[in-house]
Design a protein around this motif. Sequence first.
Motif, PDB file in Angstrom:
ATOM      1  N   SER A 186       4.704 -48.900   3.048  1.00 51.92           N
ATOM      2  CA  SER A 186       4.830 -49.390   4.421  1.00 51.92           C
ATOM      3  C   SER A 186       4.487 -48.299   5.426  1.00 51.92           C
ATOM      4  O   SER A 186       3.787 -48.545   6.410  1.00 51.92           O
ATOM      5  N   ASN A 229       5.233 -56.048   7.379  1.00 52.55           N
ATOM      6  CA  ASN A 229       6.487 -56.760   7.139  1.00 52.55           C
ATOM      7  C   ASN A 229       7.014 -56.287   5.792  1.00 52.55           C
ATOM      8  O   ASN A 229       6.383 -56.524   4.769  1.00 52.55           O
ATOM      9  N   VAL A 241       9.504 -56.263   2.602  1.00 55.66           N
ATOM     10  CA  VAL A 241      10.461 -57.079   1.844  1.00 55.66           C
ATOM     11  C   VAL A 241      11.066 -56.208   0.753  1.00 55.66           C
ATOM     12  O   VAL A 241      10.348 -55.699  -0.120  1.00 55.66           O
ATOM     13  N   ASP A 272       8.461 -54.241  10.357  1.00 52.72           N
ATOM     14  CA  ASP A 272       9.411 -55.336  10.570  1.00 52.72           C
ATOM     15  C   ASP A 272      10.413 -55.389   9.413  1.00 52.72           C
ATOM     16  O   ASP A 272      10.018 -55.364   8.247  1.00 52.72           O
ATOM     17  N   GLY A 309      12.710 -58.889   6.427  1.00 52.16           N
ATOM     18  CA  GLY A 309      12.697 -59.134   4.983  1.00 52.16           C
ATOM     19  C   GLY A 309      13.453 -58.071   4.193  1.00 52.16           C
ATOM     20  O   GLY A 309      13.407 -58.066   2.963  1.00 52.16           O
ATOM     21  N   ILE A 341      11.800 -64.645   0.977  1.00 51.69           N
ATOM     22  CA  ILE A 341      10.776 -64.259   1.955  1.00 51.69           C
ATOM     23  C   ILE A 341      11.009 -65.035   3.256  1.00 51.69           C
ATOM     24  O   ILE A 341      11.045 -66.276   3.233  1.00 51.69           O
ATOM     25  N   GLU A 396       8.541 -66.841   8.439  1.00 50.47           N
ATOM     26  CA  GLU A 396       7.368 -66.372   9.206  1.00 50.47           C
ATOM     27  C   GLU A 396       6.489 -65.383   8.425  1.00 50.47           C
ATOM     28  O   GLU A 396       5.425 -65.018   8.882  1.00 50.47           O
ATOM     29  N   TYR A 397       6.954 -64.945   7.255  1.00 46.81           N
ATOM     30  CA  TYR A 397       6.122 -64.065   6.426  1.00 46.81           C
ATOM     31  C   TYR A 397       5.304 -64.877   5.405  1.00 46.81           C
ATOM     32  O   TYR A 397       4.480 -64.319   4.697  1.00 46.81           O
ATOM     33  N   ARG A 398       5.611 -66.173   5.280  1.00 47.12           N
ATOM     34  CA  ARG A 398       5.083 -66.884   4.100  1.00 47.12           C
ATOM     35  C   ARG A 398       3.584 -67.185   4.156  1.00 47.12           C
ATOM     36  O   ARG A 398       2.946 -67.295   3.123  1.00 47.12           O
ATOM     37  N   CYS A 436       0.815 -65.370   4.541  1.00 43.25           N
ATOM     38  CA  CYS A 436       0.623 -63.924   4.532  1.00 43.25           C
ATOM     39  C   CYS A 436      -0.781 -63.636   4.019  1.00 43.25           C
ATOM     40  O   CYS A 436      -1.094 -63.898   2.864  1.00 43.25           O
ATOM     41  N   LEU A 447      -1.110 -59.170   1.028  1.00 41.06           N
ATOM     42  CA  LEU A 447       0.186 -58.951   0.364  1.00 41.06           C
ATOM     43  C   LEU A 447       0.047 -57.828  -0.655  1.00 41.06           C
ATOM     44  O   LEU A 447      -0.877 -57.837  -1.485  1.00 41.06           O
ATOM     45  N   VAL A 484       5.146 -67.222  -1.315  1.00 44.28           N
ATOM     46  CA  VAL A 484       4.104 -67.136  -0.259  1.00 44.28           C
ATOM     47  C   VAL A 484       3.157 -68.321  -0.388  1.00 44.28           C
ATOM     48  O   VAL A 484       2.890 -68.814  -1.487  1.00 44.28           O
TER      49      VAL A 484
END
Length: 295
Positions: free
Chosen positions: A28, A38, A40, A61, A64, A104, A107-109, A111, A114, A131
């Motif tokens: 990240s 984002n 997770v 973010d 997650g 998840i 709003e990340y799905r 994506c 990844l 996802v």
Amino acid sequence: MGSVALDSIKTPSGERKNILGGSATYLSLAASYFSPVNLVSIVGSDFPDSYLGLFRKKNIDLKGLTISKESKTFKWQGYYEGDLNEASTLKTEVNVLANFKPEIPQEYRDCDYLFLANIDPEIQMEVLRQVKKTKFVVCDTMNYWIDKKIESFKKVLVRVDALIVNENELKQFSGESNLLQGAKKVMEFGPWLLVVKRGDSGAMMFTSRSLFSIPAYPLEKVVDPTGAGDSFGGGFIGYVCQQDSTEERILRKAMVYGSAIAAFDVGAFGTECLENLKFKEIERRYRVFEQLTKF
Ligand code: AMP
């Protein structure tokens, strides 16, 4: 998605205890220089607030990121010797990762890009189930999972576009000592793109039609190699996402950005170098790569 950890590391340059680490952490931080991220993952209630602050400072973010009250943060203890190209694991305390069922955020799905960083392949699979729409999915793994969960890992491979592994992991998975033969074997399992990280020997990228190879950024001193592979992955996918393209010429540049940022990572313990980089420093190393490989 991957691990967020507290690492205890020993290298010929010194020792650090319980510092910020984990595959998703390095990934990240490196990717954040190119694209919004984002994250997770899961940590325990012992996870220091200052590390959460660092993620926020980098606009990563955290919707997650689960903070579990039930258990402690994943801990990894390792050391390096000799050429520093490979970590030896002393101890792994799985803690919160033992029962991690990633949820998840909605709003990340959808994506587009990844990255399934190194973690139990069954957790990687669970993310793939949740996802909905993706353009490009990359996964990484480590010797431990190839050894313990090879069948689950093969199921992940069928579903991803790209695999990024180090040379020893490729050899272990394919059973081939020759890189080209190993690459061919691995790609038969699904991914159309394979990147092989070769430590201070650089990195190679394979597709069914092309082969690309770059050296490592020349460094006189490596302080702590932890996270080099994940930083490479972060720079790689961060650039691909920024360009919103998986054309060959973009993938080649992504290899260079990944290598440039990995070379910053190894200059100090843990995430220290990735915390305060300036984009123009990354660009400067990118241009060194251009000079290095021009003939
Ligand atoms: P790298 O040096 O890029 O291969 O990755 C180093 C990171 O991997 C460290 O920060 C560790 O916390 C993390 N790590 C080590 N073992 C595991 C594991 N079994 N599952 C997930 N992450 C791990």
